[in-house]
Design an enzyme around this catalytic site. Structure first.
Site, mmCIF file in Angstrom:
data_model
loop_
_atom_site.group_PDB
_atom_site.id
_atom_site.type_symbol
_atom_site.label_atom_id
_atom_site.label_comp_id
_atom_site.label_asym_id
_atom_site.label_seq_id
_atom_site.Cartn_x
_atom_site.Cartn_y
_atom_site.Cartn_z
ATOM 1 N N CYS A 113 51.682 42.288 98.815
ATOM 2 C CA CYS A 113 51.488 42.990 97.547
ATOM 3 C C CYS A 113 50.173 43.755 97.517
ATOM 4 O O CYS A 113 49.962 44.606 96.666
ATOM 5 C CB CYS A 113 51.566 42.021 96.368
ATOM 6 S SG CYS A 113 50.250 40.796 96.389
ATOM 7 N N CYS A 167 51.057 34.325 94.110
ATOM 8 C CA CYS A 167 49.841 34.676 93.370
ATOM 9 C C CYS A 167 48.982 33.431 93.163
ATOM 10 O O CYS A 167 47.757 33.499 93.258
ATOM 11 C CB CYS A 167 50.194 35.303 92.028
ATOM 12 S SG CYS A 167 51.589 36.437 92.109
HETATM 13 FE FE1 FES Z 1 50.424 39.702 94.573
HETATM 14 FE FE2 FES Z 1 50.594 38.604 92.292
HETATM 15 S S1 FES Z 1 51.901 40.111 93.074
HETATM 16 S S2 FES Z 1 49.071 38.307 93.767
#
Ligand code: FES
Length: 139
Positions: free
Chosen positions: A34, A103
């Site tokens: 991400c 996360c």
């Molecule tokens: Fe990557 Fe939350 S989407 S830390």
């Protein structure tokens, strides 16, 4: 996607945001998928985490989990902070949607990375104490 009230609260009013000048340990971790980044600052006196702040360039769940993680380790011993798991952070937030679990892993790793830095600065090999902390999570 449904977020708990606690997640929303910590996202909207994150606790302990910022930097600590002359921090005793600073850890930065990221997630390769991400692209989110989390930085954790610790002030340590003897064996106690007297202060703790974070900065997150990341999603709402990353903000909420790091906020909760700082609350859970502030005023605690290093030993307690080392035992902090991402599932404990998630539980304290009344859960996270499955796609957001990584996360909370970032929050756990950021604390461990900061402790790794702390021990390194003391001239102590951190690995037997903290374990290996990847700078970049692949999941
Ligand atoms: Fe990557 Fe939350 S989407 S830390």
């Amino acid at each position: 996607m449904n977020y708990s009230e606690k997640v929303m609260d910590h996202f909207i009013n994150p606790r302990n945001v910022g930097e600590i000048e002359n921090a005793d340990g600073i850890g930065e971790v990221g997630n390769a998928k991400c692209g989110d980044i989390m930085k954790m600052y610790l002030k340590i006196d003897e064996d106690t985490i007297t202060d703790c702040k974070f900065k997150t360039f990341g999603c709402g769940a990353a903000v909420a989990t790091s906020s909760m993680a700082t609350e859970m380790i502030k005023g605690k011993s290093i030993d307690d902070a080392l035992k902090l798991t991402n599932s404990a952070v998630m539980e304290a937030l009344d859960g996270l949607p499955p796609v957001k679990i990584h996360c909370s892993v970032l929050a756990e790793q950021a604390v461990k990375a900061a402790l790794t830095d702390y021990y390194t600065k003391q001239g102590i090999d951190p690995e037997p104490i903290v374990g290996k902390v990847p700078e970049m999570e692949e999941e």
